[in-house]
Write a protein that holds these residues in place. Structure first.
Motif: not given
Length: 81
Positions: A36-51
């Motif tokens: 599971i990968r999560r990324w984005g701006r600190i303090g925001a929800g961001g995005q998620r990708l599952v492999h």
């Protein structure tokens, strides 16, 4: 399967950069590996990708590849200062 987790950040006040990247690896209910990968701006929800992977070794390989890429881009473990 051993669980793997990583949380790294890249911050720079001069360029207004405040990003995070989190990777975790967990088993699925069917015994497969899930990265599971999560990324984005600190303090925001961001995005998620599952492999999903049939074998744990494949997931570990992607985990290490992503870690190398992010380290080259300036991501580091979160400082506690």
């Amino acid at each position: 399967m051993k669980p793997y987790q990583l949380y790294i950040e890249r911050a720079g006040a001069t360029r207004n950069v405040a990003r995070y990247y989190a990777i975790s690896m967990e088993p699925t209910l069917f015994g497969e590996a899930c990265l599971i990968r999560r990324w984005g701006r600190i303090g925001a929800g961001g995005q998620r990708l599952v492999h999903h992977f049939e074998y744990e070794e494949e997931a570990v390989g992607l985990f290490l590849q992503l870690l190398r890429q992010k380290r080259l881009r300036g991501y580091r473990p979160k400082s506690t200062a």
